[in-house]
Scaffold this motif. Structure first.
Motif, PDB file in Angstrom:
ATOM      1  N   LYS A  42       0.840  -1.198   0.000  1.00 57.55           N
ATOM      2  CA  LYS A  42       0.000   0.000   0.000  1.00 57.55           C
ATOM      3  C   LYS A  42       0.877   1.251   0.000  1.00 57.55           C
ATOM      4  CE  LYS A  42      -3.702   2.276   2.505  1.00 57.55           C
ATOM      5  NZ  LYS A  42      -4.649   2.165   3.623  1.00 57.55           N
ATOM      6  N   GLY A  43       0.523   2.199  -0.886  1.00 56.74           N
ATOM      7  CA  GLY A  43       1.237   3.463  -0.964  1.00 56.74           C
ATOM      8  C   GLY A  43       2.436   3.457  -1.889  1.00 56.74           C
ATOM      9  N   TYR A  44       2.834   2.297  -2.376  1.00 59.91           N
ATOM     10  CA  TYR A  44       3.965   2.194  -3.298  1.00 59.91           C
ATOM     11  C   TYR A  44       3.479   2.154  -4.744  1.00 59.91           C
ATOM     12  CZ  TYR A  44       7.274   0.984   0.416  1.00 59.91           C
ATOM     13  OH  TYR A  44       8.072   1.000   1.518  1.00 59.91           O
ATOM     14  N   TRP A  45       4.365   2.571  -5.650  1.00 61.26           N
ATOM     15  CA  TRP A  45       4.146   2.358  -7.077  1.00 61.26           C
ATOM     16  C   TRP A  45       4.542   0.915  -7.377  1.00 61.26           C
ATOM     17  CZ3 TRP A  45       1.839   5.831 -10.220  1.00 61.26           C
ATOM     18  CH2 TRP A  45       1.715   7.134  -9.744  1.00 61.26           C
ATOM     19  N   PHE A  46       3.711   0.233  -8.147  1.00 60.29           N
ATOM     20  CA  PHE A  46       3.892  -1.199  -8.383  1.00 60.29           C
ATOM     21  C   PHE A  46       3.387  -1.527  -9.783  1.00 60.29           C
ATOM     22  CE2 PHE A  46       4.001  -5.651  -7.379  1.00 60.29           C
ATOM     23  CZ  PHE A  46       4.785  -5.747  -6.236  1.00 60.29           C
ATOM     24  N   VAL A  47       3.914  -2.591 -10.374  1.00 57.53           N
ATOM     25  CA  VAL A  47       3.404  -3.030 -11.672  1.00 57.53           C
ATOM     26  C   VAL A  47       1.970  -3.540 -11.500  1.00 57.53           C
ATOM     27  CG1 VAL A  47       5.661  -3.586 -12.664  1.00 57.53           C
ATOM     28  CG2 VAL A  47       4.386  -5.346 -11.425  1.00 57.53           C
ATOM     29  N   PRO A  48       1.131  -3.423 -12.533  1.00 52.85           N
ATOM     30  CA  PRO A  48      -0.211  -3.991 -12.466  1.00 52.85           C
ATOM     31  C   PRO A  48      -0.144  -5.519 -12.417  1.00 52.85           C
ATOM     32  CG  PRO A  48       0.021  -2.501 -14.351  1.00 52.85           C
ATOM     33  CD  PRO A  48       1.387  -2.713 -13.779  1.00 52.85           C
ATOM     34  N   TYR A  87       8.867 -15.440  -9.608  1.00 50.66           N
ATOM     35  CA  TYR A  87       9.385 -14.623  -8.510  1.00 50.66           C
ATOM     36  C   TYR A  87       8.610 -14.959  -7.243  1.00 50.66           C
ATOM     37  CZ  TYR A  87      11.267 -11.951 -12.421  1.00 50.66           C
ATOM     38  OH  TYR A  87      11.926 -11.586 -13.555  1.00 50.66           O
ATOM     39  N   GLU A  88       9.215 -14.689  -6.097  1.00 45.68           N
ATOM     40  CA  GLU A  88       8.514 -14.848  -4.825  1.00 45.68           C
ATOM     41  C   GLU A  88       8.465 -13.494  -4.126  1.00 45.68           C
ATOM     42  OE1 GLU A  88       8.760 -18.849  -2.604  1.00 45.68           O
ATOM     43  OE2 GLU A  88      10.812 -18.354  -3.211  1.00 45.68           O
ATOM     44  N   HIS A  89       7.287 -13.148  -3.645  1.00 48.77           N
ATOM     45  CA  HIS A  89       7.111 -11.908  -2.892  1.00 48.77           C
ATOM     46  C   HIS A  89       6.602 -12.267  -1.500  1.00 48.77           C
ATOM     47  CE1 HIS A  89       6.325  -9.413  -6.822  1.00 48.77           C
ATOM     48  NE2 HIS A  89       7.493 -10.027  -6.824  1.00 48.77           N
ATOM     49  N   PHE A  90       7.292 -11.789  -0.485  1.00 49.69           N
ATOM     50  CA  PHE A  90       6.899 -11.994   0.907  1.00 49.69           C
ATOM     51  C   PHE A  90       6.602 -10.633   1.532  1.00 49.69           C
ATOM     52  CE2 PHE A  90       9.553 -15.624  -0.121  1.00 49.69           C
ATOM     53  CZ  PHE A  90       8.860 -16.683   0.435  1.00 49.69           C
ATOM     54  N   TYR A  91       5.433 -10.503   2.131  1.00 55.35           N
ATOM     55  CA  TYR A  91       5.024  -9.264   2.784  1.00 55.35           C
ATOM     56  C   TYR A  91       4.688  -9.539   4.239  1.00 55.35           C
ATOM     57  CZ  TYR A  91       4.285  -7.771  -2.054  1.00 55.35           C
ATOM     58  OH  TYR A  91       4.440  -7.483  -3.378  1.00 55.35           O
ATOM     59  N   SER A 140      14.003   5.812  -7.091  1.00 57.94           N
ATOM     60  CA  SER A 140      12.898   6.298  -6.268  1.00 57.94           C
ATOM     61  C   SER A 140      12.610   5.383  -5.074  1.00 57.94           C
ATOM     62  CB  SER A 140      11.634   6.428  -7.117  1.00 57.94           C
ATOM     63  OG  SER A 140      10.533   6.787  -6.311  1.00 57.94           O
ATOM     64  N   LYS A 141      12.368   5.996  -3.931  1.00 52.11           N
ATOM     65  CA  LYS A 141      11.979   5.241  -2.737  1.00 52.11           C
ATOM     66  C   LYS A 141      10.484   4.944  -2.739  1.00 52.11           C
ATOM     67  CE  LYS A 141      15.752   6.946  -0.095  1.00 52.11           C
ATOM     68  NZ  LYS A 141      16.374   7.386   1.045  1.00 52.11           N
ATOM     69  N   ASP A 142       9.754   5.534  -3.679  1.00 46.60           N
ATOM     70  CA  ASP A 142       8.306   5.322  -3.775  1.00 46.60           C
ATOM     71  C   ASP A 142       7.941   4.091  -4.602  1.00 46.60           C
ATOM     72  OD1 ASP A 142       7.812   7.620  -2.256  1.00 46.60           O
ATOM     73  OD2 ASP A 142       7.837   8.886  -4.042  1.00 46.60           O
ATOM     74  N   ILE A 143       8.927   3.508  -5.269  1.00 48.49           N
ATOM     75  CA  ILE A 143       8.717   2.304  -6.066  1.00 48.49           C
ATOM     76  C   ILE A 143       9.070   1.109  -5.193  1.00 48.49           C
ATOM     77  CG2 ILE A 143       9.256   1.082  -8.210  1.00 48.49           C
ATOM     78  CD1 ILE A 143       8.184   3.941  -8.641  1.00 48.49           C
ATOM     79  N   HIS A 144       8.182   0.129  -5.130  1.00 48.81           N
ATOM     80  CA  HIS A 144       8.426  -1.046  -4.294  1.00 48.81           C
ATOM     81  C   HIS A 144       9.605  -1.848  -4.835  1.00 48.81           C
ATOM     82  CE1 HIS A 144       7.772  -4.646  -1.920  1.00 48.81           C
ATOM     83  NE2 HIS A 144       6.986  -3.902  -1.147  1.00 48.81           N
ATOM     84  N   LYS A 149      12.981  -5.222  -8.906  1.00 49.04           N
ATOM     85  CA  LYS A 149      13.699  -6.466  -9.221  1.00 49.04           C
ATOM     86  C   LYS A 149      13.485  -6.919 -10.658  1.00 49.04           C
ATOM     87  CE  LYS A 149      14.297  -8.339  -4.644  1.00 49.04           C
ATOM     88  NZ  LYS A 149      14.104  -9.451  -3.741  1.00 49.04           N
ATOM     89  N   TYR A 150      12.382  -6.525 -11.283  1.00 50.37           N
ATOM     90  CA  TYR A 150      12.161  -6.892 -12.682  1.00 50.37           C
ATOM     91  C   TYR A 150      13.153  -6.204 -13.623  1.00 50.37           C
ATOM     92  CZ  TYR A 150       7.715  -8.880 -11.184  1.00 50.37           C
ATOM     93  OH  TYR A 150       6.749  -9.641 -10.562  1.00 50.37           O
ATOM     94  N   PHE A 151      13.828  -5.169 -13.135  1.00 54.64           N
ATOM     95  CA  PHE A 151      14.679  -4.358 -13.990  1.00 54.64           C
ATOM     96  C   PHE A 151      16.130  -4.321 -13.560  1.00 54.64           C
ATOM     97  CE2 PHE A 151      10.338  -2.968 -13.991  1.00 54.64           C
ATOM     98  CZ  PHE A 151      10.035  -3.044 -15.334  1.00 54.64           C
ATOM     99  N   LYS A 152      16.494  -5.089 -12.557  1.00 48.35           N
ATOM    100  CA  LYS A 152      17.884  -5.169 -12.108  1.00 48.35           C
ATOM    101  C   LYS A 152      18.501  -6.436 -12.676  1.00 48.35           C
ATOM    102  CE  LYS A 152      17.256  -2.602  -7.848  1.00 48.35           C
ATOM    103  NZ  LYS A 152      17.348  -2.628  -6.389  1.00 48.35           N
ATOM    104  N   PHE A 153      19.405  -6.256 -13.585  1.00 50.49           N
ATOM    105  CA  PHE A 153      20.017  -7.393 -14.267  1.00 50.49           C
ATOM    106  C   PHE A 153      21.428  -7.585 -13.818  1.00 50.49           C
ATOM    107  CE2 PHE A 153      16.322  -7.634 -16.696  1.00 50.49           C
ATOM    108  CZ  PHE A 153      16.012  -6.381 -17.201  1.00 50.49           C
TER     109      PHE A 153
END
Length: 153
Positions: A42-48, A87-91, A140-144, A149-153
């Motif tokens: 919540k509050g972060y920019w995220f891919v759809p 990918y695995e996402h843990f919240y 940006s700190k506003d991007i989760h 991780k989708y763009f760090k190669f």
């Protein structure tokens, strides 16, 4: 398939959820992100993207999510997308609060929108959408971090 809140909360508490993330690029190489209104992220920019429903094929889930999340009914299918991987996402929280965490197994798919139109995406999950240049959003700190991780190669 609709589940009562208590049933769905129990599912989140005891099992991982399977989801599809849509990495959407435009002709300029920018990436579409939405500002999340619900936990987790919540509050972060995220891919759809979103969950795969019980008894829903991955192909059907993909088409539904493109329609629901992006407002596009033009027939973009999973076969049109580039599979990026699992990918695995843990919240630490979930849509019902922070008393239980959420575990997602995520299938990442990249699509390119050739003709940019006004997207009428999900107001349930995102308050607004924005096209981002990758170098800008990686800083940006506003991007989760899971989106980055989708763009760090």
């Amino acid at each position: 398939m609709w589940l009562p809140d208590e049933t769905f909360k129990s599912v989140i508490q005891h099992t991982p959820l399977i989801s599809i993330d849509l990495i959407v690029r435009n002709e300029d190489g920018e990436v579409l992100l939405g500002k999340r209104v619900n936990a987790p992220a919540k509050g972060y920019w995220f891919v759809p993207g979103g969950r795969v429903r019980k008894n829903e094929t991955l192909d059907d889930a993909f088409v539904r999510l493109v329609k629901e999340e992006l407002g596009i009914e033009s027939g973009i299918t999973r076969a049109d997308a580039k599979f990026l991987g699992v990918y695995e996402h843990f919240y630490d929280d979930c849509v019902f609060g922070d008393d239980i965490g959420t575990h997602y197994i995520v299938l990442g798919y990249e699509i390119q929108l050739v003709e940019i139109t006004v997207l009428k995406g999900s107001i349930k999950q995102h308050s607004c959408y924005k096209w981002w240049c990758i170098p800008d959003f990686l800083k940006s700190k506003d991007i989760h971090d899971f989106t980055k991780k989708y763009f760090k190669f």
